[in-house]
Design a protein around this motif. Sequence first.
Motif, PDB file in Angstrom:
ATOM      1  N   VAL A  42       0.842  -1.206   0.000  1.00  0.00           N
ATOM      2  CA  VAL A  42       0.000   0.000   0.000  1.00  0.00           C
ATOM      3  C   VAL A  42       0.876   1.255   0.000  1.00  0.00           C
ATOM      4  O   VAL A  42       0.572   2.242  -0.691  1.00  0.00           O
ATOM      5  CB  VAL A  42      -0.943  -0.006   1.218  1.00  0.00           C
ATOM      6  N   THR A  43       1.970   1.221   0.758  1.00  0.00           N
ATOM      7  CA  THR A  43       2.892   2.360   0.800  1.00  0.00           C
ATOM      8  C   THR A  43       3.484   2.641  -0.576  1.00  0.00           C
ATOM      9  O   THR A  43       3.514   3.791  -1.037  1.00  0.00           O
ATOM     10  CB  THR A  43       4.031   2.090   1.800  1.00  0.00           C
ATOM     11  N   ILE A  44       3.963   1.590  -1.237  1.00  0.00           N
ATOM     12  CA  ILE A  44       4.566   1.754  -2.559  1.00  0.00           C
ATOM     13  C   ILE A  44       3.530   2.270  -3.557  1.00  0.00           C
ATOM     14  O   ILE A  44       3.786   3.235  -4.302  1.00  0.00           O
ATOM     15  CB  ILE A  44       5.151   0.411  -3.053  1.00  0.00           C
ATOM     16  N   LEU A  45       2.354   1.643  -3.579  1.00  0.00           N
ATOM     17  CA  LEU A  45       1.323   2.030  -4.537  1.00  0.00           C
ATOM     18  C   LEU A  45       0.828   3.452  -4.285  1.00  0.00           C
ATOM     19  O   LEU A  45       0.713   4.253  -5.225  1.00  0.00           O
ATOM     20  CB  LEU A  45       0.153   1.046  -4.459  1.00  0.00           C
ATOM     21  N   GLY A  46       0.539   3.779  -3.026  1.00  0.00           N
ATOM     22  CA  GLY A  46       0.014   5.105  -2.714  1.00  0.00           C
ATOM     23  C   GLY A  46       0.986   6.220  -3.062  1.00  0.00           C
ATOM     24  O   GLY A  46       0.620   7.213  -3.704  1.00  0.00           O
ATOM     25  N   ASN A  47       2.235   6.067  -2.665  1.00  0.00           N
ATOM     26  CA  ASN A  47       3.223   7.114  -2.949  1.00  0.00           C
ATOM     27  C   ASN A  47       3.568   7.178  -4.430  1.00  0.00           C
ATOM     28  O   ASN A  47       3.838   8.261  -4.960  1.00  0.00           O
ATOM     29  CB  ASN A  47       4.488   6.863  -2.114  1.00  0.00           C
ATOM     30  N   LEU A  48       3.565   6.030  -5.105  1.00  0.00           N
ATOM     31  CA  LEU A  48       3.820   6.032  -6.546  1.00  0.00           C
ATOM     32  C   LEU A  48       2.713   6.759  -7.300  1.00  0.00           C
ATOM     33  O   LEU A  48       2.980   7.502  -8.260  1.00  0.00           O
ATOM     34  CB  LEU A  48       3.953   4.592  -7.040  1.00  0.00           C
ATOM     35  N   PHE A  99      12.414   5.087   2.102  1.00  0.00           N
ATOM     36  CA  PHE A  99      12.529   4.948   3.548  1.00  0.00           C
ATOM     37  C   PHE A  99      11.998   3.598   4.015  1.00  0.00           C
ATOM     38  O   PHE A  99      12.671   2.839   4.722  1.00  0.00           O
ATOM     39  CB  PHE A  99      11.767   6.094   4.214  1.00  0.00           C
ATOM     40  N   THR A 100      10.781   3.283   3.598  1.00  0.00           N
ATOM     41  CA  THR A 100      10.187   2.015   4.021  1.00  0.00           C
ATOM     42  C   THR A 100      10.840   0.820   3.335  1.00  0.00           C
ATOM     43  O   THR A 100      10.896  -0.277   3.896  1.00  0.00           O
ATOM     44  CB  THR A 100       8.661   2.029   3.764  1.00  0.00           C
ATOM     45  N   SER A 101      11.386   1.024   2.135  1.00  0.00           N
ATOM     46  CA  SER A 101      12.080  -0.061   1.428  1.00  0.00           C
ATOM     47  C   SER A 101      13.427  -0.391   2.056  1.00  0.00           C
ATOM     48  O   SER A 101      14.001  -1.451   1.769  1.00  0.00           O
ATOM     49  CB  SER A 101      12.275   0.309  -0.047  1.00  0.00           C
ATOM     50  N   TYR A 137       6.854   4.841  12.939  1.00  0.00           N
ATOM     51  CA  TYR A 137       7.792   5.779  12.336  1.00  0.00           C
ATOM     52  C   TYR A 137       8.245   5.324  10.956  1.00  0.00           C
ATOM     53  O   TYR A 137       8.341   6.130  10.018  1.00  0.00           O
ATOM     54  CB  TYR A 137       8.984   5.921  13.286  1.00  0.00           C
ATOM     55  N   THR A 138       8.518   4.024  10.809  1.00  0.00           N
ATOM     56  CA  THR A 138       9.128   3.522   9.581  1.00  0.00           C
ATOM     57  C   THR A 138       8.140   2.904   8.594  1.00  0.00           C
ATOM     58  O   THR A 138       8.469   2.784   7.408  1.00  0.00           O
ATOM     59  CB  THR A 138      10.200   2.456   9.910  1.00  0.00           C
ATOM     60  N   ILE A 176      25.405  -2.373   8.034  1.00  0.00           N
ATOM     61  CA  ILE A 176      25.959  -1.021   7.921  1.00  0.00           C
ATOM     62  C   ILE A 176      25.319  -0.279   6.756  1.00  0.00           C
ATOM     63  O   ILE A 176      25.032   0.927   6.841  1.00  0.00           O
ATOM     64  CB  ILE A 176      27.495  -1.083   7.745  1.00  0.00           C
ATOM     65  N   THR A 177      25.066  -0.987   5.660  1.00  0.00           N
ATOM     66  CA  THR A 177      24.399  -0.371   4.510  1.00  0.00           C
ATOM     67  C   THR A 177      22.992   0.080   4.879  1.00  0.00           C
ATOM     68  O   THR A 177      22.550   1.171   4.486  1.00  0.00           O
ATOM     69  CB  THR A 177      24.338  -1.359   3.334  1.00  0.00           C
ATOM     70  N   GLN A 178      22.276  -0.749   5.645  1.00  0.00           N
ATOM     71  CA  GLN A 178      20.926  -0.389   6.080  1.00  0.00           C
ATOM     72  C   GLN A 178      20.955   0.836   6.991  1.00  0.00           C
ATOM     73  O   GLN A 178      20.105   1.724   6.880  1.00  0.00           O
ATOM     74  CB  GLN A 178      20.280  -1.573   6.794  1.00  0.00           C
ATOM     75  N   VAL A 179      21.936   0.885   7.879  1.00  0.00           N
ATOM     76  CA  VAL A 179      22.095   2.058   8.744  1.00  0.00           C
ATOM     77  C   VAL A 179      22.291   3.317   7.911  1.00  0.00           C
ATOM     78  O   VAL A 179      21.680   4.366   8.166  1.00  0.00           O
ATOM     79  CB  VAL A 179      23.290   1.857   9.700  1.00  0.00           C
ATOM     80  N   TYR A 180      23.139   3.221   6.892  1.00  0.00           N
ATOM     81  CA  TYR A 180      23.465   4.374   6.045  1.00  0.00           C
ATOM     82  C   TYR A 180      22.213   4.913   5.349  1.00  0.00           C
ATOM     83  O   TYR A 180      21.904   6.110   5.432  1.00  0.00           O
ATOM     84  CB  TYR A 180      24.518   3.956   5.028  1.00  0.00           C
ATOM     85  N   PHE A 181      21.472   4.041   4.669  1.00  0.00           N
ATOM     86  CA  PHE A 181      20.310   4.500   3.922  1.00  0.00           C
ATOM     87  C   PHE A 181      19.157   4.898   4.849  1.00  0.00           C
ATOM     88  O   PHE A 181      18.395   5.823   4.530  1.00  0.00           O
ATOM     89  CB  PHE A 181      19.858   3.425   2.939  1.00  0.00           C
ATOM     90  N   PHE A 182      19.036   4.234   5.983  1.00  0.00           N
ATOM     91  CA  PHE A 182      17.986   4.615   6.925  1.00  0.00           C
ATOM     92  C   PHE A 182      18.197   6.050   7.417  1.00  0.00           C
ATOM     93  O   PHE A 182      17.242   6.837   7.499  1.00  0.00           O
ATOM     94  CB  PHE A 182      17.969   3.654   8.110  1.00  0.00           C
TER      95      PHE A 182
END
Length: 314
Positions: free
Chosen positions: A37-43, A73-75, A278-279, A98-104
């Motif tokens: 729903v998040t992806i579809l709504g924002n798209l 963000f949610t992805s 939040y996420t 560490i990659t997830q921390v960076y993009f988050f």
Amino acid sequence: MEPGNQTATSKFILLGLWEDKALQPLLFGLFLSMYLVTILGNLLIILAVSSDPHLHTPMYLFLSHLSFVDICFTSTTVPRMLANAQAQNKAITYEACITQVYFFMIFSGLDSLLLTVMAYDRFVAICHPLRYTVIMNPRLCGLLLLLSWLICLTYSLLQSLMVLRVSFCKETEVPHFFCELAQILKLACSDTLANDVLLYCVTGLLGIIPLSGILFSYARIISSIVGISSAGGKYKAFSTCGSHLSVVSLFYGAGLGVYLTSGTAHPSRKGSIASVMYTVVSPMLNPFIYSLRNRELKGALRRLLQPRSLLSER
């Protein structure tokens, strides 16, 4: 801490929200549905704004960027959580963590800064309507977006590089469903004072300064609305801010809950719920909040979703 208690960590264990195995299928379906729903709504918001010339204004430009950031963000967290749940594997590699921390950090910071930019846009539109097109020109809008990206990219890169110098203990269980930096640093065996200072200072600045800007903008907006003589004029002015105020309240309310619980030694269930709000929940609700209260956006979405055959017949 003695050297024997340290190790070159290759993975972390995300304890997450899946402790009760009986609830795993229900939670998996719930989070998968919310993510889709998040992806579809924002798209749909992005497509509506880009396809309708009437929405090529600063307000909708910032809104489409917010929708893009919410998708990213949610992805950053949900797909990994769903993959781990499906595979019955709570492990995440050190590099992936560490990659997830960076993009988050990038996209959470961008959410905060974009909401501030949108508050400034509403301030100019209501308090200086005759000069709106002059002040909010394409150059300034592009500069505000570029500055927001540069701030978040720089901070996230600096914080991620500082994490690389930290050594971790053998106990690498993270009491979360994603790699949150504050919880990761608690697993360190080496000194993390510099990391903690940078984390809380910059998090405070990226929270306090944008929130102060939002509050100042709305203080001036409310002052201007009170000065409007007609009730219709007051309603019209406030209706342009209602959606943004709802999103700000949801984002900062959940973010405050995460910030207050992240500093505790043993995160509670309330902290996990705040993180989900939040996420996951906030990015999912944003498109509905904006579309339901905005006549122009609802019209653009209706034209976007209307079958082409009907348009050709007309």
